[in-house]
Motif scaffolding. Structure first.
Motif, PDB file in Angstrom:
ATOM      1  N   ASN A  89      18.048 -13.085  21.747  1.00 58.76           N
ATOM      2  CA  ASN A  89      17.455 -12.929  23.164  1.00 58.76           C
ATOM      3  C   ASN A  89      18.282 -12.274  24.121  1.00 58.76           C
ATOM      4  OD1 ASN A  89      14.801 -14.877  23.499  1.00 58.76           O
ATOM      5  ND2 ASN A  89      15.796 -16.747  23.026  1.00 58.76           N
ATOM      6  N   ASN A  90      19.905 -12.773  24.068  1.00 57.85           N
ATOM      7  CA  ASN A  90      20.689 -11.450  24.493  1.00 57.85           C
ATOM      8  C   ASN A  90      19.975  -9.992  24.440  1.00 57.85           C
ATOM      9  OD1 ASN A  90      21.807 -13.597  26.068  1.00 57.85           O
ATOM     10  ND2 ASN A  90      23.202 -13.847  24.178  1.00 57.85           N
ATOM     11  N   HIS A  91      20.264  -9.627  22.689  1.00 61.20           N
ATOM     12  CA  HIS A  91      19.858  -8.553  23.050  1.00 61.20           C
ATOM     13  C   HIS A  91      18.179  -7.852  24.346  1.00 61.20           C
ATOM     14  CE1 HIS A  91      18.858  -4.343  21.643  1.00 61.20           C
ATOM     15  NE2 HIS A  91      18.037  -4.784  21.623  1.00 61.20           N
ATOM     16  N   TRP A  92      17.401  -8.489  24.012  1.00 60.90           N
ATOM     17  CA  TRP A  92      15.889  -7.889  24.673  1.00 60.90           C
ATOM     18  C   TRP A  92      15.923  -8.002  26.395  1.00 60.90           C
ATOM     19  CZ3 TRP A  92      12.068 -10.647  26.787  1.00 60.90           C
ATOM     20  CH2 TRP A  92      12.028 -11.992  26.816  1.00 60.90           C
ATOM     21  N   MET A  93      16.580  -8.971  26.475  1.00 59.85           N
ATOM     22  CA  MET A  93      17.203  -9.728  28.317  1.00 59.85           C
ATOM     23  C   MET A  93      17.565  -8.008  28.511  1.00 59.85           C
ATOM     24  SD  MET A  93      14.911 -11.999  28.732  1.00 59.85           S
ATOM     25  CE  MET A  93      15.946 -12.552  30.338  1.00 59.85           C
ATOM     26  N   SER A  94      19.081  -7.595  27.735  1.00 62.88           N
ATOM     27  CA  SER A  94      19.885  -6.865  28.583  1.00 62.88           C
ATOM     28  C   SER A  94      19.015  -5.371  28.034  1.00 62.88           C
ATOM     29  CB  SER A  94      21.371  -6.583  27.804  1.00 62.88           C
ATOM     30  OG  SER A  94      20.714  -7.422  26.947  1.00 62.88           O
ATOM     31  N   CYS A  95      18.803  -4.992  27.194  1.00 60.64           N
ATOM     32  CA  CYS A  95      18.216  -3.956  26.449  1.00 60.64           C
ATOM     33  C   CYS A  95      17.470  -3.638  26.871  1.00 60.64           C
ATOM     34  CB  CYS A  95      17.982  -4.124  24.575  1.00 60.64           C
ATOM     35  SG  CYS A  95      17.861  -2.136  23.919  1.00 60.64           S
ATOM     36  N   PRO A  96      17.470  -1.580  27.904  1.00 60.72           N
ATOM     37  CA  PRO A  96      16.067  -1.979  29.048  1.00 60.72           C
ATOM     38  C   PRO A  96      15.157  -0.723  27.556  1.00 60.72           C
ATOM     39  CG  PRO A  96      18.675  -0.109  28.263  1.00 60.72           C
ATOM     40  CD  PRO A  96      18.749  -0.902  27.921  1.00 60.72           C
ATOM     41  N   ASP A  97      15.429  -0.590  26.201  1.00 59.63           N
ATOM     42  CA  ASP A  97      14.404  -0.188  25.393  1.00 59.63           C
ATOM     43  C   ASP A  97      13.449  -1.789  25.263  1.00 59.63           C
ATOM     44  OD1 ASP A  97      15.080   2.039  25.812  1.00 59.63           O
ATOM     45  OD2 ASP A  97      16.692   2.078  24.466  1.00 59.63           O
TER      46      ASP A  97
END
Length: 174
Positions: A159-167
């Motif tokens: 969740n932390n990744h996809w919330m902050s990743c622009p891709d």
């Protein structure tokens, strides 16, 4: 012919053919009149089916058939009409006297009576054969509340990744 093989209508027809006249008296009793005494076999059969004959005779003369009224009361009490008569919760003369009475009220009065409350419960078993069902293993559905510590950490990282990743995260302006 056995007693159980004859219906009330068949017995009434046999009695009539033998010269027996049947009448339900004011007090609800079955009265027989005949020029010649009927056979003992016929009398035994009539006595065994007396309640059904009284119901049939009353039904023929009532604007609302007694049998229909009795069936409605029995249905409200989850029983059979014959049980109400056999156990004395209603008597044959009640079918005439209470024919205009509200079936819901009569059922409520019977249900509240000590004779109904304290009656022995009949166990009626069905003859259905039930197949034994195969026992399937139960599966536990895991949620965040029941998940292991490792799963919770992996979920938080995802969740932390996809919330902050622009891709991975779609911007609101698109």
């Amino acid at each position: 012919m056995g007693v159980e093989a004859l219906s009330a209508a068949e017995l009434m027809h046999r009695a009539s053919a033998a010269g027996v006249e049947m009448v339900v008296s004011q007090d609800g009793c079955l009265q027989l009149r005949a020029v010649h005494p009927p056979s003992d076999d016929l009398l035994v059969e009539l006595a065994a089916h007396k309640i059904e004959i009284i119901i049939a005779l009353n039904a023929a003369n009532d604007p609302m058939p007694s049998s229909a009224w009795l069936s409605r009361v029995a249905r409200l009490l989850n029983t059979r009409p014959a049980v109400l008569l056999e156990e004395g919760h209603l008597e044959s003369h009640d079918l005439v006297e209470l024919a205009d009475a509200d079936v819901v009220l009569v059922a409520a009065i019977i249900r509240a009576s000590p004779a109904w409350i304290d009656r022995p419960q009949r166990v009626e078993q069905s003859v259905e054969v039930h197949a034994v069902e195969e026992v399937k293993p139960q599966h536990t559905i895991h949620t965040a509340a029941t998940a292991s510590k490792a799963w919770q950490e992996a979920s938080a990282a995802y969740n932390n990744h996809w919330m902050s990743c622009p891709d991975c995260y779609a911007a609101t302006g698109r």
